[in-house]
Design an enzyme around this catalytic site. Structure first.
Site, short mmCIF file in Angstrom:
data_model
loop_
_atom_site.label_atom_id
_atom_site.label_comp_id
_atom_site.label_asym_id
_atom_site.label_seq_id
_atom_site.Cartn_x
_atom_site.Cartn_y
_atom_site.Cartn_z
CE1 TYR A 246 23.96 -35.07 -4.81
CE2 TYR A 246 22.36 -33.78 -6.04
CZ TYR A 246 22.84 -35.01 -5.61
OH TYR A 246 22.17 -36.16 -5.97
NE ARG B 293 44.59 -36.50 -5.94
CZ ARG B 293 45.06 -37.68 -5.54
NH1 ARG B 293 46.30 -37.79 -5.11
NH2 ARG B 293 44.29 -38.75 -5.55
CE LYS C 224 20.25 -34.46 -3.12
NZ LYS C 224 20.02 -35.63 -3.95
NE ARG D 1 18.62 -34.05 1.23
CZ ARG D 1 17.81 -34.44 0.24
NH1 ARG D 1 17.14 -35.57 0.34
NH2 ARG D 1 17.66 -33.69 -0.83
CG HIS E 53 44.12 -39.27 -0.31
ND1 HIS E 53 45.22 -39.13 -1.12
CD2 HIS E 53 43.27 -40.10 -0.97
CE1 HIS E 53 45.05 -39.84 -2.23
NE2 HIS E 53 43.87 -40.44 -2.16
#
Ligand code: PDD
Length: 297
Positions: free
Chosen positions: A31, A110, A157, A50, A112
């Site tokens: 984000y 789902r 981030k 970034r 991993h």
């Protein structure tokens, strides 16, 4: 409020994502929070750089560089559509806003490891009105220190902010404004800020490493210090050294330059915002004002 989600502008309450989104399930995303004034983005290029580095680090593909540039246009469009480009004429104030931008790996059953079938990243942007914490910047805040229990790639981030959330909560409970992380005796980041100290007129901040976020405001403040002839050194700052720091301050997109007058209940320097902090505060304010002036001219 209109937000942008996966290619369309929709009212925020109608913006929905899949419960299989890997951001929701794994925190598998990155984000940015970008400051805007009068419809202009502050340090947009640095934020998008970034973001691109974070997407690379997480190996989130499917967003081309060209699309990253589109995100900047979308951010501007959101400011426009939400009436955040013009200040309140009556008070003469500028229109302050933030853009929140999040990209996750997308939705998939789902597993991993990355989904075997390539997913389309989920792209979300929102614009919100923002009120700078002027009173806190004026009188200064207080901070506590906590062990840095975050992972060893804090330079990315990511949306995984649970340690930061817990640290900020500890700060709130202690009546402090920020929690400063300490790893191996040296300070790293604040829960949502970068940390600077001043010793004998010299500004010091921890050097970039995988243990702290390369803050955009950090970079701007380092540049402003150099421009103002204030000596700066990117060098580890030990917690024990802070007892003799003359000044301490925090930087961040939503924090600007915020003095810290007390750390773990002990006064820093004179216990009031110091002269170097004040100079950098006004230098940053000048940069932000320049952004607004650039629009006017
Ligand atoms: N946080 N360190 C951490 C851990 C941060 O989360 C942030 C920003 C910073 C300052 O970076 P910048 O100057 O680029 O804003 C340092 C944002 C504002 C947030 O999570 O809301």
């Amino acid at each position: 409020m209109l937000v942008y989600l996966n290619g369309t502008y929709v009212p925020k309450e109608r913006a929905t994502i899949s419960v299989d989104d890997r951001g929701f399930i794994f925190g598998d995303g990155v984000y940015e929070v970008i400051r805007a004034r009068d419809g202009q983005l502050f340090e947009a290029a640095a934020h998008f750089e970034r973001l691109a580095a974070g997407l690379d680090a997480l190996e989130i593909q499917g967003l081309a560089r060209a699309e990253l540039q589109t995100l900047e246009t979308i951010a501007r469009e959101l400011l426009e559509r939400n009436g955040l480009v013009q200040g309140n004429g009556e008070s003469g104030g500028a229109s302050e806003a933030t853009i929140y931008l999040q990209v996750t790996r997308g939705a998939a059953p789902r597993t991993h490891a990355f989904p075997r079938v390539a997913t389309t990243p989920t792209v979300y942007l929102a614009a919100s009105p923002f009120t700078p914490a002027v009173a806190l910047q004026e009188r200064g805040g207080t901070a506590i220190t906590l062990p840095d229990v975050r992972w060893a790639r804090c330079n990315i981030k990511t949306i995984n902010l649970v340690p930061n959330v817990l640290a900020k909560q500890r700060a709130v409970e202690a009546g402090a404004t920020e929690a400063i992380f300490v790893r191996d005796g040296a300070i790293t980041d604040g829960a949502s800020t970068n940390v600077f100290a001043v010793f004998d007129g010299e500004v010091r901040t921890p050097p970039l490493s995988t243990y702290l976020l390369p803050g955009i405001t950090r970079r701007v403040v380092l540049d402003l210090a150099a421009e103002s002839g204030i000596p700066v050194r990117e060098q580890p700052v030990l917690l024990e050294e802070l007892a003799r720091a003359d000044e301490l301050f925090l930087t961040g997109t939503t924090t600007d330059v915020q003095p810290v007058c007390e750390l773990d209940g002990r006064r820093i320097g004179a216990g009031t915002p110091g002269p170097v902090t004040r100079r950098l505060q006004s230098a940053l304010a000048g940069r932000l004002a320049g952004l607004a002036r650039a629009v006017a001219s």
